[in-house]
Scaffold this active site. Structure first.
Site, PDB file in Angstrom:
ATOM      1  N   HIS A 127     -27.695  21.130  -0.040  1.00 29.05           N
ATOM      2  CA  HIS A 127     -28.064  21.796  -1.186  1.00 29.05           C
ATOM      3  C   HIS A 127     -27.066  23.158  -1.612  1.00 29.05           C
ATOM      4  CE1 HIS A 127     -29.967  22.601  -5.118  1.00 29.05           C
ATOM      5  NE2 HIS A 127     -30.024  23.880  -4.617  1.00 29.05           N
ATOM      6  N   TYR A 148      -9.810  -3.424 -10.802  1.00 31.54           N
ATOM      7  CA  TYR A 148      -9.501  -1.955 -10.382  1.00 31.54           C
ATOM      8  C   TYR A 148      -8.050  -1.223 -10.532  1.00 31.54           C
ATOM      9  CZ  TYR A 148      -7.387  -3.515  -5.833  1.00 31.54           C
ATOM     10  OH  TYR A 148      -6.312  -3.944  -4.937  1.00 31.54           O
ATOM     11  N   CYS A 161       0.736  -1.179  -0.002  1.00 34.19           N
ATOM     12  CA  CYS A 161      -0.009  -0.044  -0.178  1.00 34.19           C
ATOM     13  C   CYS A 161       0.930   1.337   0.105  1.00 34.19           C
ATOM     14  CB  CYS A 161      -0.946   0.213   1.171  1.00 34.19           C
ATOM     15  SG  CYS A 161      -2.018   1.412   1.263  1.00 34.19           S
ATOM     16  N   GLU A 190      -7.730   1.790 -13.029  1.00 32.54           N
ATOM     17  CA  GLU A 190      -6.815   2.741 -12.459  1.00 32.54           C
ATOM     18  C   GLU A 190      -5.880   3.405 -13.296  1.00 32.54           C
ATOM     19  OE1 GLU A 190      -8.379   2.334  -7.698  1.00 32.54           O
ATOM     20  OE2 GLU A 190      -6.339   1.454  -8.590  1.00 32.54           O
ATOM     21  N   GLU A 242     -26.963  15.089  -2.553  1.00 31.73           N
ATOM     22  CA  GLU A 242     -28.185  15.180  -1.968  1.00 31.73           C
ATOM     23  C   GLU A 242     -29.141  14.410  -2.744  1.00 31.73           C
ATOM     24  OE1 GLU A 242     -30.541  19.091  -3.252  1.00 31.73           O
ATOM     25  OE2 GLU A 242     -28.286  19.414  -4.110  1.00 31.73           O
ATOM     26  N   CYS A 292      -1.509   1.577  -2.835  1.00 31.70           N
ATOM     27  CA  CYS A 292      -2.575   2.688  -2.738  1.00 31.70           C
ATOM     28  C   CYS A 292      -1.887   4.041  -2.713  1.00 31.70           C
ATOM     29  CB  CYS A 292      -3.203   2.392  -1.554  1.00 31.70           C
ATOM     30  SG  CYS A 292      -3.545   0.935  -1.121  1.00 31.70           S
ATOM     31  N   LYS A 347      -0.170   5.258  -5.825  1.00 37.22           N
ATOM     32  CA  LYS A 347      -1.365   5.287  -7.229  1.00 37.22           C
ATOM     33  C   LYS A 347      -1.982   6.454  -6.926  1.00 37.22           C
ATOM     34  CE  LYS A 347      -5.008   3.206  -5.944  1.00 37.22           C
ATOM     35  NZ  LYS A 347      -5.802   2.301  -5.487  1.00 37.22           N
TER      36      LYS A 347
END
Length: 458
Positions: A439, A180, A43, A184, A444, A48, A51
């Site tokens: 908002h 993934y 990682c 990525e 939302e 991670c 990346k």
């Protein structure tokens, strides 16, 4: 005096191993840890963290374009791969230092060498051939990227490991895979300006995620300029005299690129570790078979993280390491619940997900209410960008319980973390409905979808 040199010996100083070592030591255990490469594991060093830094870097190309729609005049733009790499290396060095410092602060003895298992209570350090005994051994060596060695010329290809060490940005690249990591990196190379091809053997990328979201991500990455090739595989890679790689495929395609990157999955990094000699049961791909307490078939040997094949995610490894240490050395037994894990794919656009996919939900309940919406977020209106955002809520129609939430778009991973809390607490669609919207935000939409877009009934 103990009959063993240590109460706990950890092999692998990634996120899971380091957490286990620190927590065990905090409970009073005498702990040592061995790491053959760099502290921080996949990682931090080659996964991670670098990346995500690369993803950030690659997104600036669109950010500069979008700025003009908001009145900003952006001058000539250039990108320096060397500057990015130097900054990345400096950050990784800083993080590795933190990992080492935390271990030292907890009085964990560190060995910078590969360690292998000799038997149920003994490990051997390869650099010194020293043997060390431990009451308990924890395997936390993670996994390594696969390469299809049956393909002629596979030795000319790289994996994600080498991608983080390239001396220059390739002008063109072919990424092989549809998971993934492949998606990525395709986004990273494309965003940085490389001609990018993504080849996947199935018809839709991101297998295992919700089918509707998979198709949406696939549509968006094609709009961004990635040449997506599905239902095809590489049959040979030839290095030409000019240094370029000529790739042929099963469907008769020929591509000439500067780099070919394999991202077709990862296998447990257990080869040559001596686990078979100790009697540890493993799957054919090297994954260590463990129970809910992370114990292997040998009572004194445990394993956490990617090496177990349970869920290849850094936060999961950390939780497993913590649970192991608390349970084994702290007198506070607990286990990790792997049934509800929020996660993100840092594709472009980003994907955040928690809970069940629609396909998985149908196995739990035949009666579902599906709430979904796809729209262009506000920022893209002035930017003139046609990228869409998508949100999907899957509800058990019999109980009103939210079974899964899936988001595609900016900051989807951040949303998934918060949504993970709500699903962990057992939120119902009524809970979402009575929550007042913030908002104007894209999020939302999660609390304003009142009518199902589809109803599925047995």
């Amino acid at each position: 005096m103990s009959e063993f040199d240590y109460d706990l010996f950890v092999i692998g100083a990634g996120s899971g191993g380091v957490r286990a070592a620190r927590i065990a030591a905090s409970h009073g255990a005498k702990v040592a840890i061995a790491e053959e490469y760099r502290y921080g594991g996949t990682c931090v060093i080659r996964g991670c963290v670098p990346k995500k830094l690369f993803v950030y870097a690659s997104q600036f190309s669109e950010a500069f374009e979008d700025a003009e729609g908001f009145g900003w005049s952006v001058g000539e733009r250039t990108f320096s791969w060397q500057t990015l790499m130097a900054a990345k290396d400096k950050e990784i060095e800083r993080l590795e230092g933190i990992y080492r410092t935390n271990l030292e602060r907890h009085n964990v003895e560190t060995f910078d060498t590969r360690a292998v298992v000799e038997d149920a209570h003994t490990v051997r350090l390869l650099s010194t051939r020293q043997t060390i005994t431990a009451r308990t051994i924890l395997i936390a060596v993670g996994a390594s990227p696969n390469v299809d060695t049956a393909i002629p010329g596979h030795e000319h290809a790289i994996t994600s490991n080498e991608a983080f060490q390239l001396e220059e940005l390739p002008g063109s690249v072919l990424v092989l895979g549809g998971g993934y990591i492949a998606v990525e990196f395709a986004g990273i190379f494309n965003g940085m300006g490389a001609e990018t091809h993504l080849m996947y053997r199935r018809d839709t990328i991101l297998r295992g995620f919700d089918n509707e979201l998979r198709s949406a991500v696939q549509e968006e990455i094609v709009k961004k300029g990635i040449n997506l090739i599905t239902e095809d595989v590489v049959t040979a890679i030839v290095k030409r005299d000019d240094g370029k790689l000529e790739v042929t495929s099963e469907q008769g395609r020929t591509l000439v690129v500067d780099q070919v990157m394999y991202a077709i999955g990862r296998d447990a990094h257990t080869k040559g570790l001596g686990l078979d000699k100790a009697g540890v049961e493993m799957r054919a791909n090297g994954e260590i078979i463990v129970d809910a307490e992370s114990r292997s078939s040998v009572p004194s040997i445990y394993a956490v993280g990617d090496v177990t094949g349970r869920a290849a995610l850094t936060p999961v490894a950390i939780r497993e390491g913590h649970a192991f240490a608390d349970s084994t050395f702290g007198g506070k037994p607990w286990t990790v619940d792997h049934s509800l894990i929020a996660t993100a794919v840092f594709s472009q656009p980003e994907l955040g997900t928690v809970g069940l996919t629609e396909e998985q939900a149908l196995e739990v309940s035949p009666n579902l209410d599906i709430y979904s919406t796809r729209f262009r977020p506000m920022k893209n209106t002035l930017a003139g960008r046609d990228e869409r955002m998508m949100m999907k809520i899957i509800v058990n129609a019999d109980t009103d319980k939210v079974l899964g939430v899936h988001v595609m778009g900016p900051d989807a991973g951040e949303l998934a973390q918060i949504l993970g809390i709500t699903l962990q607490m057992g939120a119902t669609k009524a809970d979402f409905d009575r929550t007042i919207a913030v908002h104007p935000t894209a999020a939302e939409e999660l609390v304003t979808m009142r009518e199902p877009s589809r109803r599925i009934r047995a």
